[in-house]
Structures are given as structure tokens and as C-alpha cells.
Design a protein around this motif. Structure first.
Motif, PDB file in Angstrom:
ATOM      1  N   ALA A 113       0.829  -1.202   0.000  1.00 24.56           N
ATOM      2  CA  ALA A 113       0.000   0.000   0.000  1.00 24.56           C
ATOM      3  C   ALA A 113       0.863   1.251   0.000  1.00 24.56           C
ATOM      4  N   ILE A 114       1.930   1.227   0.792  1.00 21.93           N
ATOM      5  CA  ILE A 114       2.811   2.394   0.899  1.00 21.93           C
ATOM      6  C   ILE A 114       3.682   2.538  -0.341  1.00 21.93           C
ATOM      7  N   VAL A 115       4.412   1.471  -0.660  1.00 19.75           N
ATOM      8  CA  VAL A 115       5.338   1.529  -1.793  1.00 19.75           C
ATOM      9  C   VAL A 115       4.581   1.747  -3.104  1.00 19.75           C
ATOM     10  N   GLY A 116       3.467   1.037  -3.280  1.00 20.97           N
ATOM     11  CA  GLY A 116       2.684   1.192  -4.503  1.00 20.97           C
ATOM     12  C   GLY A 116       2.138   2.597  -4.674  1.00 20.97           C
ATOM     13  N   SER A 117       1.663   3.180  -3.579  1.00 22.05           N
ATOM     14  CA  SER A 117       1.138   4.549  -3.643  1.00 22.05           C
ATOM     15  C   SER A 117       2.247   5.546  -3.962  1.00 22.05           C
ATOM     16  N   LEU A 118       3.426   5.314  -3.389  1.00 18.99           N
ATOM     17  CA  LEU A 118       4.566   6.190  -3.667  1.00 18.99           C
ATOM     18  C   LEU A 118       4.989   6.090  -5.130  1.00 18.99           C
ATOM     19  N   GLU A 119       5.014   4.867  -5.668  1.00 13.77           N
ATOM     20  CA  GLU A 119       5.374   4.685  -7.076  1.00 13.77           C
ATOM     21  C   GLU A 119       4.372   5.381  -7.989  1.00 13.77           C
ATOM     22  N   SER A 120       3.110   5.304  -7.640  1.00 15.03           N
ATOM     23  CA  SER A 120       2.081   5.960  -8.449  1.00 15.03           C
ATOM     24  C   SER A 120       2.279   7.466  -8.474  1.00 15.03           C
ATOM     25  N   GLY A 121       2.579   8.031  -7.303  1.00 14.12           N
ATOM     26  CA  GLY A 121       2.743   9.477  -7.225  1.00 14.12           C
ATOM     27  C   GLY A 121       4.041   9.988  -7.809  1.00 14.12           C
ATOM     28  N   LEU A 122       5.113   9.198  -7.658  1.00 12.03           N
ATOM     29  CA  LEU A 122       6.435   9.655  -8.084  1.00 12.03           C
ATOM     30  C   LEU A 122       6.679   9.459  -9.579  1.00 12.03           C
ATOM     31  N   SER A 123       6.239   8.324 -10.113  1.00 14.02           N
ATOM     32  CA  SER A 123       6.579   8.006 -11.503  1.00 14.02           C
ATOM     33  C   SER A 123       5.387   7.624 -12.367  1.00 14.02           C
ATOM     34  N   GLY A 124       4.197   7.562 -11.792  1.00 15.40           N
ATOM     35  CA  GLY A 124       3.036   7.141 -12.565  1.00 15.40           C
ATOM     36  C   GLY A 124       3.023   5.646 -12.836  1.00 15.40           C
ATOM     37  N   ASN A 125       3.863   4.895 -12.118  1.00 13.24           N
ATOM     38  CA  ASN A 125       3.927   3.445 -12.263  1.00 13.24           C
ATOM     39  C   ASN A 125       2.917   2.803 -11.307  1.00 13.24           C
ATOM     40  N   HIS A 126       1.873   2.209 -11.856  1.00 10.93           N
ATOM     41  CA  HIS A 126       0.794   1.652 -11.026  1.00 10.93           C
ATOM     42  C   HIS A 126       0.894   0.133 -10.891  1.00 10.93           C
ATOM     43  N   ALA A 127       1.991  -0.465 -11.343  1.00  6.95           N
ATOM     44  CA  ALA A 127       2.096  -1.926 -11.387  1.00  6.95           C
ATOM     45  C   ALA A 127       1.905  -2.560 -10.008  1.00  6.95           C
ATOM     46  N   THR A 128       2.537  -1.979  -8.981  1.00  4.12           N
ATOM     47  CA  THR A 128       2.434  -2.561  -7.631  1.00  4.12           C
ATOM     48  C   THR A 128       0.995  -2.510  -7.118  1.00  4.12           C
ATOM     49  N   LEU A 129       0.324  -1.381  -7.334  1.00  5.60           N
ATOM     50  CA  LEU A 129      -1.059  -1.260  -6.872  1.00  5.60           C
ATOM     51  C   LEU A 129      -2.004  -2.137  -7.690  1.00  5.60           C
ATOM     52  N   PHE A 130      -1.688  -2.357  -8.968  1.00  2.71           N
ATOM     53  CA  PHE A 130      -2.505  -3.271  -9.759  1.00  2.71           C
ATOM     54  C   PHE A 130      -2.374  -4.696  -9.215  1.00  2.71           C
ATOM     55  N   ALA A 131      -1.143  -5.083  -8.864  1.00  2.00           N
ATOM     56  CA  ALA A 131      -0.935  -6.409  -8.273  1.00  2.00           C
ATOM     57  C   ALA A 131      -1.645  -6.508  -6.921  1.00  2.00           C
ATOM     58  N   LYS A 132      -1.562  -5.444  -6.127  1.00  3.21           N
ATOM     59  CA  LYS A 132      -2.253  -5.397  -4.835  1.00  3.21           C
ATOM     60  C   LYS A 132      -3.760  -5.497  -5.038  1.00  3.21           C
ATOM     61  N   SER A 133      -4.261  -4.894  -6.099  1.00  5.79           N
ATOM     62  CA  SER A 133      -5.699  -4.932  -6.387  1.00  5.79           C
ATOM     63  C   SER A 133      -6.175  -6.362  -6.595  1.00  5.79           C
ATOM     64  N   CYS A 134      -5.378  -7.156  -7.326  1.00  7.73           N
ATOM     65  CA  CYS A 134      -5.748  -8.563  -7.548  1.00  7.73           C
ATOM     66  C   CYS A 134      -5.802  -9.326  -6.224  1.00  7.73           C
ATOM     67  N   LEU A 135      -4.777  -9.122  -5.397  1.00  9.96           N
ATOM     68  CA  LEU A 135      -4.736  -9.796  -4.098  1.00  9.96           C
ATOM     69  C   LEU A 135      -5.894  -9.356  -3.209  1.00  9.96           C
ATOM     70  N   ASP A 136      -6.120  -8.037  -3.145  1.00  9.83           N
ATOM     71  CA  ASP A 136      -7.182  -7.512  -2.287  1.00  9.83           C
ATOM     72  C   ASP A 136      -8.554  -7.975  -2.757  1.00  9.83           C
ATOM     73  N   GLY A 137      -8.714  -8.094  -4.071  1.00  5.67           N
ATOM     74  CA  GLY A 137      -9.994  -8.564  -4.596  1.00  5.67           C
ATOM     75  C   GLY A 137     -10.297  -9.976  -4.138  1.00  5.67           C
ATOM     76  N   ILE A 138      -9.279 -10.837  -4.177  1.00  5.40           N
ATOM     77  CA  ILE A 138      -9.457 -12.225  -3.730  1.00  5.40           C
ATOM     78  C   ILE A 138      -9.740 -12.279  -2.232  1.00  5.40           C
ATOM     79  N   VAL A 139      -8.957 -11.514  -1.467  1.00  8.53           N
ATOM     80  CA  VAL A 139      -9.169 -11.478  -0.019  1.00  8.53           C
ATOM     81  C   VAL A 139     -10.557 -10.933   0.310  1.00  8.53           C
ATOM     82  N   SER A 140     -11.006  -9.950  -0.473  1.00  4.03           N
ATOM     83  CA  SER A 140     -12.324  -9.346  -0.251  1.00  4.03           C
ATOM     84  C   SER A 140     -13.441 -10.367  -0.431  1.00  4.03           C
ATOM     85  N   ILE A 141     -13.286 -11.251  -1.420  1.00  4.25           N
ATOM     86  CA  ILE A 141     -14.287 -12.309  -1.629  1.00  4.25           C
ATOM     87  C   ILE A 141     -14.392 -13.185  -0.378  1.00  4.25           C
TER      88      ILE A 141
END
Length: 230
Positions: A113-141
Motif C-alpha cells: 500500500a505504501i510503496v505502490g502509492s509512492l510509485e504511483s505518485g512519483l513516476s506514474g507506475n501503477h504496477a504494484t497497486l494493480f498487483a495489490k488490487s488482484c490480491l485484495d480482490g481475492i481477499v475481499s471475496i
């Protein structure tokens, strides 16, 4: 903010899918699944916690962060918010607040959550948060099938938490050296361990009150850079 928005959508979508199975899965299966998820959360926390060798900084961060969080009353505030949402959107199922608090902590505490958010803000790289989204979606189910609708509303603190970090990333960029990120991840990993333990036993660790500990290494790095501080 794209990565954070996708993350929130994944949590809500996973939660809705989980609700479809809520009445169709016997309690004993729900309990077993929750225990399995709890063990998995312990593993994630353990792997994350060992990325830093600065044990003294991590111990001090947890102690100071826990005191600050206890003074603020983060856990109680989250529970009150969960109960308020429960009154507004449900007929008093009783588990809404538990689902809201548990899911919110799982989604917000991790280093992704921290590193992914920082990457999004600093470089526009959303890869970490996209991967987190997949994991969170499964956990949410899994969580919503056991804990109910409160899990869906955990998307709100995720949006506020990750969104704030993303927006502040440009300001924090000079401070986020690898050592600081490792220390923050180490503290976050231990908090994830606490969440896993909470999912496996009745006596709870107040993980919510320890959330400020994640940012103590960053504050300590700033203090070290002040004139006259060794």
C-alpha cells in the motif's frame, strides 16, 4: 490516483462476489477459510518484516507509534465508524464493524500500500497497486463471505490512505531512501503479523493503534538530517 481507484474497485467487486456466497456457505466452512486466510496473512507479514535489519529502529517505531495511536484512539475511531455505517446501511447484523475494521487494516497496513502509492505518485507506475488490487480482490471475496458487507466499505479508508500517500509522494521523494523504505516495510510486516494473529484467536492485538509506527522511520530520518543531530 489510477492505481488506488482500481484497488478500491477490486475490493468492492470482490466484496460483492463474496456476499453472493454468504448464505450458501456453512459457518464451519467460513471459519476454516478465515483461519486459512489468517495463516496466509501471517506468512505475508513474516516475509515483509524481515526485509530490514535495523531492529532497534523497528522496535522503537512500534513503541512510539503504538503510544501515539493509543492516544489518538485509531482503533476505537475505526470501530465507531464501522458501527455508524452499520446502522445506516444494514439492519444490525452485528458483524459489520468487525468486517470493516479487519478489512481496512489488512488493505492499508501492508508495504504494498505504501510503496505502490509512492510509485504511483512519483513516476506514474501503477504496477504494484494493480498487483495489490488482484490480491485484495481475492481477499475481499473471502472476507465478505464470512464477515459481511462491512468489507465493501473498507474501500473508503483505502482511498483516503493510499490517495493521501500518492499526493504527498512528490514532497516526500528526497526522504524515501532505500533504508527508510525497508524500515517502514519491516514495521508494516509486523503489523500484518498482528492482523493474522487477530484472525486466529479471540484476544485481539490493537493493530489499528500501531499504524503510526509505519511512519516513525521516516520521521527519524528527517530528525537525523537536522543540524546538530548525529
Amino acid at each position: 490516483m489510477l492505481g488506488t481507484i482500481v484497488n478500491c474497485v477490486a475490493i468492492i467487486a470482490g466484496g460483492l462476489v463474496g456476499l453472493l456466497f454468504k448464505n450458501g456457505i456453512p459457518d464451519r466452512y467460513n471459519q476454516t477459510v478465515m483461519q486459512a486466510v489468517g495463516l496466509a496473512v501471517l506468512l505475508v507479514g513474516l516475509k515483509t518484516a524481515i526485509v530490514s535489519d535495523d531492529l532497534l529502529v523497528i522496535i522503537i517505531s512500534l513503541a512510539i507509534g503504538g503510544l501515539v495511536g493509543e492516544w489518538i484512539g485509531i482503533e476505537n475511531r475505526l470501530e465507531r465508524l464501522g458501527k455508524l455505517l452499520e446502522k445506516k446501511f444494514t439492519k444490525g447484523s452485528g458483524g459489520f464493524a468487525q468486517g470493516f475494521v479487519t478489512a481496512s487494516l489488512i488493505y492499508c497496513v501492508g508495504s504494498m500500500a505504501i510503496v505502490g502509492s509512492l510509485e504511483s505518485g512519483l513516476s506514474g507506475n501503477h504496477a504494484t497497486l494493480f498487483a495489490k488490487s488482484c490480491l485484495d480482490g481475492i481477499v475481499s471475496i473471502i472476507l465478505s463471505s464470512s464477515l459481511g458487507m462491512g468489507v465493501l466499505f473498507s474501500a473508503v479508508p483505502v482511498l483516503l490512505y493510499q490517495g493521501s500517500i500518492t499526493l504527498l509522494a512528490t514532497v516526500l521523494k528526497p526522504l524515501l531512501v532505500p533504508a527508510v523504505i525497508a524500515q517502514m516495510s519491516g514495521v508494516g510486516g509486523l503489523l500484518i503479523l498482528g492482523i493474522g494473529m487477530n484472525m486466529l484467536r479471540e484476544k485481539k492485538i490493537k493493530v489499528g493503534n500501531m499504524l503510526p509506527a509505519i511512519f516513525i522511520p521516516l520521521i527519524w530520518f528527517v530528525i537525523q538530517g537536522l543540524p546538530g543531530v548525529a
